[in-house]
Design an enzyme around this catalytic site. Structure first.
Site, PDB file in Angstrom:
ATOM      1  N   ARG A  15       0.084  -1.248  -0.507  1.00 25.85           N
ATOM      2  CA  ARG A  15       0.018   0.005  -0.486  1.00 25.85           C
ATOM      3  C   ARG A  15       0.861   1.217  -0.012  1.00 25.85           C
ATOM      4  NH1 ARG A  15      -3.776   2.261   4.742  1.00 25.85           N
ATOM      5  NH2 ARG A  15      -4.929   4.462   3.498  1.00 25.85           N
ATOM      6  N   HIS A  16       0.310   2.395  -0.643  1.00 31.28           N
ATOM      7  CA  HIS A  16       1.330   3.596  -0.636  1.00 31.28           C
ATOM      8  C   HIS A  16       0.711   3.887   0.572  1.00 31.28           C
ATOM      9  CE1 HIS A  16      -2.815   5.919   0.255  1.00 31.28           C
ATOM     10  NE2 HIS A  16      -3.250   4.570  -0.735  1.00 31.28           N
ATOM     11  N   ARG A  65       0.574   9.196  -5.603  1.00 27.56           N
ATOM     12  CA  ARG A  65       0.858   8.705  -4.318  1.00 27.56           C
ATOM     13  C   ARG A  65       1.532   7.623  -4.006  1.00 27.56           C
ATOM     14  NH1 ARG A  65      -5.110   9.060  -4.102  1.00 27.56           N
ATOM     15  NH2 ARG A  65      -6.537   7.275  -3.985  1.00 27.56           N
ATOM     16  N   GLU A  89      -7.606   2.544  -7.077  1.00 31.16           N
ATOM     17  CA  GLU A  89      -8.110   2.130  -6.435  1.00 31.16           C
ATOM     18  C   GLU A  89      -9.663   2.209  -7.068  1.00 31.16           C
ATOM     19  OE1 GLU A  89      -9.542   0.852  -2.995  1.00 31.16           O
ATOM     20  OE2 GLU A  89      -8.520   1.731  -1.290  1.00 31.16           O
ATOM     21  N   HIS A 157      -4.149   0.332  -4.163  1.00 29.52           N
ATOM     22  CA  HIS A 157      -4.221   0.871  -2.470  1.00 29.52           C
ATOM     23  C   HIS A 157      -5.206   0.259  -1.763  1.00 29.52           C
ATOM     24  CE1 HIS A 157      -3.808   4.404  -4.822  1.00 29.52           C
ATOM     25  NE2 HIS A 157      -4.323   3.478  -6.425  1.00 29.52           N
TER      26      HIS A 157
END
Length: 216
Positions: A15-16, A65, A89, A157
């Site tokens: 995940r970012h 991101r 996402e 995401h």
């Protein structure tokens, strides 16, 4: 699974890093939000650990991101990053940009149905199964190109990762919520086995260690 005959391949779903909207409890969806300074520092620290795997390929959502998170791993491994909008996402329609409190006030019935685990098009957006329909095949196609023992890092995401894990593990969609959320810049690891993909690590921020005697 072709790699199961040799050394098992692994998928790291990362995940970012942190964004200001994460801190504000605000739905980002597919809106393009930057990392905070803390998020960039998280990405640098995590990249230094993930580089030790070492990865063979990096694929990434095309939102900033995730791109900026992936760039930290690319800089220490020398690998190119492949961007794909299928790894974005969940599109959350009219919920995007709103806090949970605002969503509850404006879309109360829909919000409560979602919290109960019912399939909901949040704000008129995507179902979780539709996210899995677009994201999981990208991961599967990419990992199939790796040699036995290869490692694929997927930078994406929280929601997209959860649905992708659920799909790759063959879990019924109504159970996907049982997979807890990922902290910013943490990751989950899937390993190849004779029975398909297996969840080896979840919401981790350290490198996975081999499980010895886990069935006895």
């Amino acid at each position: 699974m072709s790699g199961a005959a040799g050394a098992p391949r692994r998928i790291v779903l990362w995940r970012h890093g942190q964004t200001a909207w994460n801190l504000a409890d605000r739905f980002q969806g597919q809106l393009d939000i930057d990392l905070t300074d803390t998020g960039r520092a998280q990405a640098r620290r995590a990249a230094a650990k993930l580089a030790d795997l070492p990865p063979d390929a990096i694929i990434c959502s095309d939102l900033r991101r995730t791109r900026d998170t992936a760039a930290e791993l690319a800089s220490v491994t020398g690998l190119d990053v492949t961007y794909d909008d299928a790894l974005r996402e969940t599109y959350a329609g009219d919920w995007q940009g709103l806090t949970h409190t605002e969503i509850r006030e404006r879309f109360g019935d829909q919000y409560e149905a979602w919290r109960r685990g019912e399939p909901v098009r949040r704000g008129g957006g995507e179902l979780e199964t539709e996210v899995a329909d677009r994201a999981a095949p990208v991961v599967e196609r990419t990992v199939e190109k790796l040699p036995p023992g290869g490692v694929l890092v997927v930078v994406s995401h929280g929601g997209a990762i959860r649905t992708t894990i659920g799909r790759l593990l063959g879990l019924p969609p109504q159970t996907w919520e049982a997979l807890g959320g990922l902290t910013n810049c943490c990751w989950s690891v899937l390993g190849e086995s004779v029975r398909g993909w297996r969840l080896l690590e979840h919401n981790a921020n350290s490198l996975p260690e081999r499980a010895i005697g886990d069935d006895v």
